[in-house]
Design a protein around this motif. Structure first.
Motif, PDB file in Angstrom:
ATOM      1  N   ILE A 113       0.837  -1.189   0.000  1.00  0.00           N
ATOM      2  CA  ILE A 113       0.000   0.000   0.000  1.00  0.00           C
ATOM      3  C   ILE A 113       0.875   1.243   0.000  1.00  0.00           C
ATOM      4  O   ILE A 113       1.922   1.291   0.652  1.00  0.00           O
ATOM      5  CB  ILE A 113      -0.970   0.018   1.200  1.00  0.00           C
ATOM      6  CG1 ILE A 113      -1.918   1.222   1.107  1.00  0.00           C
ATOM      7  CG2 ILE A 113      -0.232  -0.027   2.533  1.00  0.00           C
ATOM      8  CD1 ILE A 113      -3.099   1.158   2.069  1.00  0.00           C
ATOM      9  N   ILE A 114       0.442   2.250  -0.761  1.00  0.00           N
ATOM     10  CA  ILE A 114       1.149   3.527  -0.881  1.00  0.00           C
ATOM     11  C   ILE A 114       0.172   4.629  -0.480  1.00  0.00           C
ATOM     12  O   ILE A 114      -0.619   5.099  -1.306  1.00  0.00           O
ATOM     13  CB  ILE A 114       1.653   3.755  -2.323  1.00  0.00           C
ATOM     14  CG1 ILE A 114       2.432   2.539  -2.834  1.00  0.00           C
ATOM     15  CG2 ILE A 114       2.513   5.023  -2.397  1.00  0.00           C
ATOM     16  CD1 ILE A 114       2.754   2.610  -4.324  1.00  0.00           C
ATOM     17  N   PRO A 115       0.181   5.052   0.782  1.00  0.00           N
ATOM     18  CA  PRO A 115      -0.754   6.075   1.239  1.00  0.00           C
ATOM     19  C   PRO A 115      -0.241   7.483   0.914  1.00  0.00           C
ATOM     20  O   PRO A 115       0.965   7.724   0.868  1.00  0.00           O
ATOM     21  CB  PRO A 115      -0.804   5.866   2.759  1.00  0.00           C
ATOM     22  CG  PRO A 115       0.015   4.649   3.028  1.00  0.00           C
ATOM     23  CD  PRO A 115       0.944   4.487   1.885  1.00  0.00           C
ATOM     24  N   GLY A 116      -1.179   8.406   0.721  1.00  0.00           N
ATOM     25  CA  GLY A 116      -0.822   9.773   0.397  1.00  0.00           C
ATOM     26  C   GLY A 116      -0.676  10.656   1.614  1.00  0.00           C
ATOM     27  O   GLY A 116      -1.244  10.399   2.676  1.00  0.00           O
ATOM     28  N   GLY A 117       0.097  11.702   1.448  1.00  0.00           N
ATOM     29  CA  GLY A 117       0.286  12.707   2.483  1.00  0.00           C
ATOM     30  C   GLY A 117       1.241  13.752   1.963  1.00  0.00           C
ATOM     31  O   GLY A 117       1.843  13.596   0.897  1.00  0.00           O
ATOM     32  N   SER A 132       4.294   0.423   2.135  1.00  0.00           N
ATOM     33  CA  SER A 132       5.382   0.015   1.244  1.00  0.00           C
ATOM     34  C   SER A 132       6.174   1.218   0.753  1.00  0.00           C
ATOM     35  O   SER A 132       7.376   1.130   0.497  1.00  0.00           O
ATOM     36  CB  SER A 132       4.812  -0.743   0.048  1.00  0.00           C
ATOM     37  OG  SER A 132       4.086  -1.878   0.485  1.00  0.00           O
ATOM     38  N   ALA A 133       5.493   2.334   0.600  1.00  0.00           N
ATOM     39  CA  ALA A 133       6.085   3.620   0.244  1.00  0.00           C
ATOM     40  C   ALA A 133       5.043   4.669   0.619  1.00  0.00           C
ATOM     41  O   ALA A 133       3.899   4.336   0.934  1.00  0.00           O
ATOM     42  CB  ALA A 133       6.419   3.700  -1.242  1.00  0.00           C
ATOM     43  N   VAL A 134       5.442   5.921   0.589  1.00  0.00           N
ATOM     44  CA  VAL A 134       4.493   6.997   0.867  1.00  0.00           C
ATOM     45  C   VAL A 134       4.385   7.886  -0.362  1.00  0.00           C
ATOM     46  O   VAL A 134       5.375   8.180  -1.018  1.00  0.00           O
ATOM     47  CB  VAL A 134       4.914   7.828   2.103  1.00  0.00           C
ATOM     48  CG1 VAL A 134       4.799   6.983   3.356  1.00  0.00           C
ATOM     49  CG2 VAL A 134       6.327   8.383   1.969  1.00  0.00           C
ATOM     50  N   LYS A 135       3.157   8.286  -0.665  1.00  0.00           N
ATOM     51  CA  LYS A 135       2.904   9.130  -1.832  1.00  0.00           C
ATOM     52  C   LYS A 135       2.916  10.590  -1.403  1.00  0.00           C
ATOM     53  O   LYS A 135       2.054  11.016  -0.624  1.00  0.00           O
ATOM     54  CB  LYS A 135       1.556   8.777  -2.473  1.00  0.00           C
ATOM     55  CG  LYS A 135       1.234   9.624  -3.698  1.00  0.00           C
ATOM     56  CD  LYS A 135      -0.019   9.149  -4.412  1.00  0.00           C
ATOM     57  CE  LYS A 135      -1.288   9.634  -3.740  1.00  0.00           C
ATOM     58  NZ  LYS A 135      -2.471   9.436  -4.603  1.00  0.00           N
ATOM     59  N   VAL A 136       3.877  11.353  -1.886  1.00  0.00           N
ATOM     60  CA  VAL A 136       3.913  12.787  -1.625  1.00  0.00           C
ATOM     61  C   VAL A 136       2.946  13.447  -2.593  1.00  0.00           C
ATOM     62  O   VAL A 136       3.170  13.461  -3.803  1.00  0.00           O
ATOM     63  CB  VAL A 136       5.332  13.356  -1.797  1.00  0.00           C
ATOM     64  CG1 VAL A 136       5.314  14.879  -1.687  1.00  0.00           C
ATOM     65  CG2 VAL A 136       6.272  12.774  -0.751  1.00  0.00           C
ATOM     66  N   VAL A 159       9.732   7.071  -1.111  1.00  0.00           N
ATOM     67  CA  VAL A 159       8.873   8.181  -1.513  1.00  0.00           C
ATOM     68  C   VAL A 159       8.444   8.027  -2.971  1.00  0.00           C
ATOM     69  O   VAL A 159       9.277   7.749  -3.843  1.00  0.00           O
ATOM     70  CB  VAL A 159       9.621   9.521  -1.331  1.00  0.00           C
ATOM     71  CG1 VAL A 159       8.793  10.684  -1.858  1.00  0.00           C
ATOM     72  CG2 VAL A 159       9.973   9.731   0.140  1.00  0.00           C
ATOM     73  N   VAL A 160       7.142   8.210  -3.224  1.00  0.00           N
ATOM     74  CA  VAL A 160       6.605   8.218  -4.583  1.00  0.00           C
ATOM     75  C   VAL A 160       5.845   9.528  -4.770  1.00  0.00           C
ATOM     76  O   VAL A 160       4.722   9.680  -4.288  1.00  0.00           O
ATOM     77  CB  VAL A 160       5.667   7.026  -4.837  1.00  0.00           C
ATOM     78  CG1 VAL A 160       5.101   7.079  -6.258  1.00  0.00           C
ATOM     79  CG2 VAL A 160       6.384   5.704  -4.608  1.00  0.00           C
ATOM     80  N   ALA A 179      11.574   6.531  -4.917  1.00  0.00           N
ATOM     81  CA  ALA A 179      11.512   5.117  -5.282  1.00  0.00           C
ATOM     82  C   ALA A 179      10.878   4.929  -6.654  1.00  0.00           C
ATOM     83  O   ALA A 179      11.226   4.020  -7.410  1.00  0.00           O
ATOM     84  CB  ALA A 179      10.708   4.352  -4.234  1.00  0.00           C
ATOM     85  N   ALA A 180       9.923   5.795  -6.977  1.00  0.00           N
ATOM     86  CA  ALA A 180       9.224   5.787  -8.266  1.00  0.00           C
ATOM     87  C   ALA A 180       8.519   7.123  -8.386  1.00  0.00           C
ATOM     88  O   ALA A 180       8.418   7.873  -7.413  1.00  0.00           O
ATOM     89  CB  ALA A 180       8.222   4.632  -8.347  1.00  0.00           C
ATOM     90  N   VAL A 181       8.028   7.418  -9.568  1.00  0.00           N
ATOM     91  CA  VAL A 181       7.212   8.604  -9.762  1.00  0.00           C
ATOM     92  C   VAL A 181       5.846   8.180 -10.285  1.00  0.00           C
ATOM     93  O   VAL A 181       5.725   7.198 -11.024  1.00  0.00           O
ATOM     94  CB  VAL A 181       7.861   9.611 -10.735  1.00  0.00           C
ATOM     95  CG1 VAL A 181       9.098  10.243 -10.115  1.00  0.00           C
ATOM     96  CG2 VAL A 181       8.201   8.956 -12.073  1.00  0.00           C
ATOM     97  N   SER A 182       4.837   8.928  -9.892  1.00  0.00           N
ATOM     98  CA  SER A 182       3.470   8.662 -10.314  1.00  0.00           C
ATOM     99  C   SER A 182       3.051   9.771 -11.272  1.00  0.00           C
ATOM    100  O   SER A 182       3.057  10.950 -10.902  1.00  0.00           O
ATOM    101  CB  SER A 182       2.551   8.633  -9.084  1.00  0.00           C
ATOM    102  OG  SER A 182       1.198   8.509  -9.456  1.00  0.00           O
TER     103      SER A 182
END
Length: 226
Positions: A113-117, A132-136, A159-160, A179-182
């Protein structure tokens, strides 16, 4: 500690470092665009629950694309949505919010799961619960240097960034240590509204190349369970 049960990002997502967010008027519009994206080398697709019919069609979409790409589901905001998404076989979950409840439910079921914040408090709260990572989000409000700033007090955080990232920004965030970009609109353009699919393919190929060639910043080791 819940963080010890952390699932790593799916391998194809982690390797390609590029998540394409596909938000359509209807899930019936997905296939022509997804066919082009996967053929162009996109290896991580985030289908959004704001697209009507996504959950109902998720199983067939995973069957169609799952051998070549990770198929995740985004804009998950409550436990019922999360349960239905997990039951349908999503490879990973993305939320636009910071929710300990959703993280714990996903971790319990073994789904990344990649939660936003946006703030350090929000992002660390998600990371410490086992994300698993955090979505900026929205990433347009900060700079790629934010990754380094976060890693000072939170070594190893993955960070994604998401929101308004174009091809140049994608390379900058990855070089900074994301870690990746969205990405969404800058890659998809008008493809989901009847736009030129050949132009979509060309944009996708450029993004794939930019992300694969972006230097990888040193990252602290993070204990994860496969």
């Amino acid at each position: 500690m819940i963080g010890e049960a952390r699932r790593a990002l799916p391998l194809r997502t982690a390797t390609s470092r590029l998540v394409v967010v596909v938000r359509a008027a209807s899930a019936a519009d997905y296939e022509p665009v997804l066919d082009v994206l996967v053929d162009a080398g996109i290896r991580s697709l985030e289908l959004t629950l704001t697209t009507p019919g996504t959950i109902e069609r998720l199983g067939s979409l995973i069957e169609r694309y799952g051998a070549d790409a990770d198929v995740g589901v985004g804009t998950v905001v409550d436990r019922e949505q999360l349960s239905r998404t997990i039951d349908a076989g999503a490879h990973y979950i993305v939320t636009p919010i910071t929710s300990a409840e959703l993280i714990e439910q996903s971790v319990t079921h073994g789904v990344p799961i990649i939660p936003g914040g946006l703030t350090p408090t929000e992002l660390f709260a998600s990371w410490s619960r086992g994300a698993s990572a955090v979505k900026v989000f929205p990433a347009s409000q900060v700079t790629p240097g934010y990754v380094k700033d976060l890693r000072g007090p939170f070594p190893g955080i993955q960070v994604v960034p998401s929101g308004g990232i174009d091809i140049d920004g994608a390379a900058e965030w990855l070089e900074a240590g994301a870690a990746a970009v969205s990405v969404g609109g800058p890659l998809l353009g008008d493809a989901l509204r009847g736009g030129d699919l050949r132009a979509l393919r060309a944009r996708a190929l450029r993004f794939v190349t930019a992300c694969s060639q972006a230097p990888r910043a040193h990252r602290s080791a993070v204990p994860t369970r496969p």
